[in-house]
Design a protein around this motif. Structure first.
Motif, PDB file in Angstrom:
ATOM      1  N   LEU A 172       0.821  -1.195   0.000  1.00 41.42           N
ATOM      2  CA  LEU A 172       0.000   0.000   0.000  1.00 41.42           C
ATOM      3  C   LEU A 172       0.868   1.264   0.000  1.00 41.42           C
ATOM      4  N   PHE A 202      -3.021   6.442  -3.102  1.00 48.72           N
ATOM      5  CA  PHE A 202      -3.499   5.074  -2.878  1.00 48.72           C
ATOM      6  C   PHE A 202      -4.252   4.479  -4.071  1.00 48.72           C
ATOM      7  N   GLN A 251     -12.575   3.321   9.938  1.00 48.89           N
ATOM      8  CA  GLN A 251     -11.632   3.812   8.943  1.00 48.89           C
ATOM      9  C   GLN A 251     -10.257   4.048   9.555  1.00 48.89           C
ATOM     10  N   ARG A 306      -5.613   3.823   8.555  1.00 48.90           N
ATOM     11  CA  ARG A 306      -4.532   3.225   7.764  1.00 48.90           C
ATOM     12  C   ARG A 306      -4.469   1.704   7.958  1.00 48.90           C
ATOM     13  N   THR A 361      -6.859  -0.355   8.737  1.00 47.05           N
ATOM     14  CA  THR A 361      -7.979  -0.980   8.033  1.00 47.05           C
ATOM     15  C   THR A 361      -7.703  -1.058   6.543  1.00 47.05           C
ATOM     16  N   THR A 362      -7.233   0.042   5.962  1.00 40.36           N
ATOM     17  CA  THR A 362      -6.945   0.064   4.534  1.00 40.36           C
ATOM     18  C   THR A 362      -5.858  -0.930   4.180  1.00 40.36           C
ATOM     19  N   GLU A 363      -4.820  -1.028   5.011  1.00 44.10           N
ATOM     20  CA  GLU A 363      -3.743  -2.006   4.778  1.00 44.10           C
ATOM     21  C   GLU A 363      -4.296  -3.420   4.753  1.00 44.10           C
ATOM     22  N   TRP A 369      -6.432  -4.120   1.641  1.00 40.01           N
ATOM     23  CA  TRP A 369      -5.590  -4.208   0.452  1.00 40.01           C
ATOM     24  C   TRP A 369      -4.846  -5.545   0.400  1.00 40.01           C
ATOM     25  N   GLU A 381     -18.076   1.194   5.135  1.00 37.79           N
ATOM     26  CA  GLU A 381     -17.281   1.804   6.176  1.00 37.79           C
ATOM     27  C   GLU A 381     -18.182   2.594   7.114  1.00 37.79           C
ATOM     28  N   LEU A 433     -12.002   8.004   3.587  1.00 37.12           N
ATOM     29  CA  LEU A 433     -10.701   7.666   3.036  1.00 37.12           C
ATOM     30  C   LEU A 433     -10.892   7.107   1.634  1.00 37.12           C
ATOM     31  N   ARG A 456     -11.046   4.502  -1.211  1.00 36.91           N
ATOM     32  CA  ARG A 456     -11.317   3.076  -1.107  1.00 36.91           C
ATOM     33  C   ARG A 456     -10.753   2.358  -2.327  1.00 36.91           C
ATOM     34  N   PRO A 457      -9.796   1.445  -2.142  1.00 34.94           N
ATOM     35  CA  PRO A 457      -9.200   0.775  -3.286  1.00 34.94           C
ATOM     36  C   PRO A 457     -10.060  -0.361  -3.817  1.00 34.94           C
TER      37      PRO A 457
END
Length: 267
Positions: free
Chosen positions: A12, A24, A226, A228, A230-232, A235, A250, A257, A259-260
């Motif tokens: 990420l 991102f 939400q 970092r 969570t996003t990691e 991903w 979310e 944030l 969203r990928p």
């Protein structure tokens, strides 16, 4: 598990891949950018899912009735149906009007774009009535079919005495999700579809008409917290899509944030 012929998944922290791309973003990772992480749902993945996971022929619909949320939330247009009587013959036509956000739906990439960078503008989408830019066209060509895993946060939280209002802002910690996955011996596979049960629909069904009217004017719903971390995790897990039974996957609040992943509401 890596998909043959695909670039290895970057960290990420190494995103974006292209100079000048939004933070991102993973543009360029897949051949079909209109699919995003739905690219994980290859024919081979879907075939393996059908072969390994099917036990019965029972089918379960996950979508809510289109008139379940009434009135529509946040001032949106609600569901309306007119049955056109074509007498004297016994023929009837259903004329239906609704905002796709008024019930169960998938959020396309055009729903919420990068606001500051404006890589896709309103003019790009609205100048042509037939525009397919970042729409659902690429998704609907094959549909979305894959292996789903359910995180039943409602029951898990109840068992542990975790109290929260399922109709207000409640961030679900990603560590709690990981605990559920571990306790239930769930194995995450590349291309899985993540389902989150937050209890929103169950709580909404108990509201009076006046309470629903009040709720329609307020923002806030439970969802994955939400941040970092969570996003990691999302991903690295390489989910094809994420869905929930609440207003958004979310935790709903004013700031969002990037969203990928593709996301939707299964209700």
């Amino acid at each position: 598990m890596e998909v043959p012929g695909r670039r290895p998944l970057p960290e990420l922290k190494d995103l974006p891949l292209g100079k000048g791309d939004p933070p991102f973003s993973a543009w360029g990772l897949w051949e079909n950018t209109q699919l995003g992480s739905l690219n994980y749902l290859t024919d081979e993945v879907v075939l393996a899912t059908a072969r390994d996971e099917f036990r019965t022929g029972i089918r379960v619909g996950l979508n809510l009735p289109v008139d379940f949320i009434s009135p529509a939330l946040l001032g949106r247009v609600g569901f309306s149906k007119n049955i056109h009587n074509k007498a004297p013959r016994v023929i009837n036509d259903d004329i239906i009007t609704f905002n796709t956000q008024c019930s169960s739906q998938w959020d396309s990439f055009r729903h919420f774009a990068y606001q500051a960078e404006k890589k896709v503008t309103q003019d790009d989408i609205h100048s042509d009535p037939c525009s397919t830019i970042n729409g659902l066209d690429a998704w609907s060509a094959k549909g979305i079919a894959g292996r789903g895993i359910l995180i039943d946060y409602v029951d898990w939280a109840h068992e542990r005495g975790i109290q929260y209002d399922a109709l207000t802002n409640h961030p679900i910690p990603v560590d709690h999700v990981k605990e559920i996955i571990s306790e239930k011996n769930i194995t995450i596979r590349q291309g899985d579809i993540l389902f989150m049960r937050t209890g929103y629909v169950q709580a909404y069904a108990k509201l009076t008409e006046l309470e629903r009217e009040d709720l329609s004017k307020r923002r806030g719903s439970p969802g994955l917290g939400q941040g970092r971390e969570t996003t990691e995790w999302l991903w690295k897990s390489q989910f094809a899509a994420v869905v929930a039974d609440s207003v958004a996957f979310e935790c709903s609040r004013e700031s969002f944030l990037p969203r990928p992943l593709t996301s939707g509401i299964a209700f």
